[in-house]
Design a protein around this motif. Sequence first.
Motif, mmCIF file in Angstrom:
data_model
loop_
_atom_site.group_PDB
_atom_site.id
_atom_site.type_symbol
_atom_site.label_atom_id
_atom_site.label_comp_id
_atom_site.label_asym_id
_atom_site.label_seq_id
_atom_site.Cartn_x
_atom_site.Cartn_y
_atom_site.Cartn_z
ATOM 1 N N MET A 1 0.714 -1.072 -0.060
ATOM 2 C CA MET A 1 0.015 -0.120 -0.053
ATOM 3 C C MET A 1 1.115 1.400 -0.072
ATOM 4 N N VAL A 2 0.619 2.199 -0.964
ATOM 5 C CA VAL A 2 1.499 3.394 -0.980
ATOM 6 C C VAL A 2 0.850 4.276 0.113
ATOM 7 N N SER A 3 1.827 5.191 0.762
ATOM 8 C CA SER A 3 1.600 5.619 1.993
ATOM 9 C C SER A 3 0.867 7.018 1.281
ATOM 10 N N LYS A 4 0.023 7.804 2.312
ATOM 11 C CA LYS A 4 -0.535 9.002 1.764
ATOM 12 C C LYS A 4 0.500 10.049 1.886
ATOM 13 N N TYR A 5 1.423 9.812 2.744
ATOM 14 C CA TYR A 5 2.704 10.695 3.250
ATOM 15 C C TYR A 5 3.866 10.501 1.996
ATOM 16 N N ASN A 6 3.410 11.230 0.797
ATOM 17 C CA ASN A 6 4.421 11.084 -0.462
ATOM 18 C C ASN A 6 4.561 12.427 -0.998
ATOM 19 N N LEU A 7 4.455 13.460 -0.183
ATOM 20 C CA LEU A 7 4.534 14.988 -0.679
ATOM 21 C C LEU A 7 5.724 15.453 0.081
ATOM 22 N N LYS A 8 6.379 16.480 -0.542
ATOM 23 C CA LYS A 8 7.654 17.097 0.272
ATOM 24 C C LYS A 8 7.139 18.074 1.240
ATOM 25 N N HIS A 9 7.707 18.404 2.233
ATOM 26 C CA HIS A 9 7.453 19.297 3.266
ATOM 27 C C HIS A 9 7.537 20.606 2.588
ATOM 28 N N ILE A 10 6.953 21.607 3.027
ATOM 29 C CA ILE A 10 7.027 22.691 2.157
ATOM 30 C C ILE A 10 7.773 23.888 2.856
ATOM 31 N N ASP A 11 8.904 24.334 2.475
ATOM 32 C CA ASP A 11 9.837 25.226 2.925
ATOM 33 C C ASP A 11 9.116 26.932 2.998
ATOM 34 N N ILE A 12 9.267 27.302 4.193
ATOM 35 C CA ILE A 12 8.523 28.551 4.304
ATOM 36 C C ILE A 12 9.549 29.843 4.580
ATOM 37 N N ILE A 13 10.922 29.472 4.150
ATOM 38 C CA ILE A 13 11.809 30.550 4.767
ATOM 39 C C ILE A 13 11.466 31.939 3.730
ATOM 40 N N SER A 14 11.063 31.818 2.715
ATOM 41 C CA SER A 14 10.553 33.022 2.056
ATOM 42 C C SER A 14 9.557 33.677 2.847
ATOM 43 N N ARG A 15 8.715 33.363 3.513
ATOM 44 C CA ARG A 15 7.920 33.951 4.318
ATOM 45 C C ARG A 15 8.328 34.653 5.495
ATOM 46 N N ARG A 16 9.602 34.602 5.679
ATOM 47 C CA ARG A 16 10.082 35.139 6.856
ATOM 48 C C ARG A 16 10.664 36.622 6.884
ATOM 49 N N SER A 17 10.695 37.466 7.783
ATOM 50 C CA SER A 17 11.048 38.449 8.185
ATOM 51 C C SER A 17 11.601 38.833 9.278
ATOM 52 N N ARG A 18 12.335 39.946 9.482
ATOM 53 C CA ARG A 18 13.019 40.237 10.814
ATOM 54 C C ARG A 18 12.636 41.614 11.287
ATOM 55 N N ASN A 19 12.945 41.604 12.574
ATOM 56 C CA ASN A 19 12.666 43.032 12.986
ATOM 57 C C ASN A 19 13.627 43.211 14.445
ATOM 58 N N ASP A 20 14.171 44.261 14.675
ATOM 59 C CA ASP A 20 14.623 44.443 16.083
ATOM 60 C C ASP A 20 13.487 44.141 17.174
#
Length: 832
Positions: A1-20
């Motif tokens: 049986m093929v697992s439903k967990y067959n997709l890559k994790h999603i990288d969200i580093i592009s959604r990051r910003s910084r502040n003091d």
Amino acid sequence: MVSKYNLKHIDIISRRSRNDYKASNDRFPGQQQPRDRTVHGGKLRGDLASALKGFDESRPNDPRTDPVKGAFLEVELKRGGVADKLERKKSGVKPLAARLDAAENKVVGLFVPDEARAVLAHVLEEYHTGPLTEDTNNPPQKSFVDPIESFRQARLETFWTDDPAALPDDPTHWMWWEVWCVKSAEADLEELAEQLDARCAAVDQRLQFPEHVVIPVYANRTMIEIMLFGRFAIMELRRATDNPTFFLDTLDDDDQIAWTDDLANRVQWPVSDAPSVCLLDSGVNRGHHLIEPALATNEQDAVVKSWGVDDSGPFPGHGTQMAGLALHGDLTFRLGSSLPYELRHRLESVKILPPPGAKATEERFYGSVTKSAVSIAETNHPDRRRVFCMAVTNDGVSGIQPTTWSAAIDQEAAGVTIGGEQAPRRLFVISAGNAPNPIMMRDVQPVDTLAIEDPAQAWNALVVGGYTDKIDIQEPELADYKPMSDAGELSPFTRSSTLWTKGRSPYKPDIVMEAGNRAVDPTEQTVVDTNSLSVLTSGPDVSRKPLTAFRATSAATAEASRLAARLMERHPDYWPETIRGLMVHGAEWTDKMRRVLDPLGKTDAAALLRHFGYGVPSFERAVASAENHLALVAQSEIQPYTSSGGRSFKDCHYYDLPWPAAALELLGDREVKLKITLSYFVEPNPGALSTLDAYRYQSFGLRFDLKRRNETLTNFKKRVNVTERADRFDKPPSGSDDGKWRFGPDSISCGSLHSDEWSGPAAHLLTRDVLCIKPVGGWWRGRADAKVCNKKSRYALIVSIKTPDQSVTLHTDISAIITQSVAVGTDIEIDF
């Protein structure tokens, strides 16, 4: 049986910003209630004079040493008092060892140089009789004096931070003492020990920490008292433990050479540069057919070459048993199949325990031995990614406070070197230690009374406890017996951290894995170990009985290391911090565990983390995502503090979470689960003060905070970050959170791994779409030089969303948002 967990994790580093960043409460904990200064000041002035006089009259005198130019006192602080506030750098007054008394008050050793006696007396006099301050109407020196309950003359017991029962009463009793020495006074202590005919351990058997060097010293109590009060060198004392033990109970299986050969022929063995599980154990018998192709001769070593590399430690066989599980998992399932399978990780072995008959002097120094083992493995194969697996603990030594061993593991995980250069970060997987194994049921102890053992208190290690699904007893002679634990419950072999200090000790274990079960007779009088309630692994008698039963937290630890190595192979770009985070994030509690967790309030539920950890990990959930259960991952650097313009916080990070509005609105009131895990490695600064205050142990700390449902983005930022406010006291009204977190922020306040789970209607998640990563206190900020204060460090953030609805396309929708996303606020360049 093929697992439903067959997709890559999603990288969200592009959604990051910084502040003091500036904290809403920019202070360490422990603010004190006001006192009646007339009464309190007068009492303390009398206490100080009496304590100084007592010390002068009773200090040990020895013609071989010059008297110390100062006095040692004992200071009692009221509950919440911060020992660091006793330090007065200009006059040399310095807090030393610290411990809690029976009333939970802090008792701190204090060194007062002779020239500082008048200074200290003047401070008390100012507090007692000086004019009140104009701005706050407080007595002068309030922050220093208010927390102090009393001054007393110091004794050797003042500096003893180990089990009181382990301190010898006999002044002539010789033993190895663990001496925590002021770093600049190491040579002075060596000279004094030589004058007294005591013996300091060799330099390579000492451990270096930011403010201390830990030196094993062989001496009697009288000598230690002279050393303690004859120099300003010793910060605290403990026993140098020398009782490491493996937890193993071996039952021989029938000879199954044919099965073993068949399985070996079906395995596609790993390539030479595959990630490895590096066993720090008793050696491995490489000739086993299920081990040899994955363990080359140049992948075996020992911390002492003369020990050899075969499995001949004080508990022969343990390393080979660990090896089979670390490579293949429970062999029951592999042997029962006729299918080929591919092995994508290897083994390494560094023998850390001497064989019978060899000198065992280094057994006292497991911190330095562990460091040596790490160095040997990395020198032999410097470019290999590896998981360090260790199922060795100090029998009977609770992990209630950091030790030299646990701190050494934290140092190695964080990549700390004596010279200050950044070494590679490393993942350690270590066992929680085993429960005693009695024959009579009346002697079985509740798990609450069995503390997880040293060195499993290491903050940066992934610590493994035991649960069990083994309930099918197959032995005919045990037909009337029943399993001691039900399926999904804790294994009878495991331990917990419920006895550890709340708020100052990390939650351990982090995860639980199969550790086997025991069988109870029909009268419930006796309990036995049995093959059918164990896992199957490689046996040390490779030519005659290559299969053997194995159990307890050693088995669980080997399995966890295997999982970690498999994740490393699948995600070569993920850091050790991220692998640890994924294993915890992908863990779930069994139904039996949830029946205990779910009805409880947050306080009680958090306490049960000390039983179950975050549950049973799953390779499927950790390695990949599914459409209806996906993980967002970010690996980033952050600068927690700055020395510019005074020591203060520096950065926080905001993440704009890419929630798909249409999908969540369609789900409406149906429940979704949001899970957040934050994993990073701290540089340890162990010692008694760090036992009482986690901010003294950790180099830095991080926390996460999620925007609330009815909170605007502007108000969220103002709530979590004073820098976002025009007036620092203008904290916006945000209301309380919705109470849907399983643990809540107060329950994830210690350690270097934080995880919590929110459950609620999918539509409510729509506006909970911004996450803040923010720093909290640590010794980098207040006690390190400017270069260290300004250091950056790494963290891994994992955020997942889960719904039982199989028809949703959350992964597809979020991936589409990511491709066209911009981060909240101002982007910065990511510096790795």
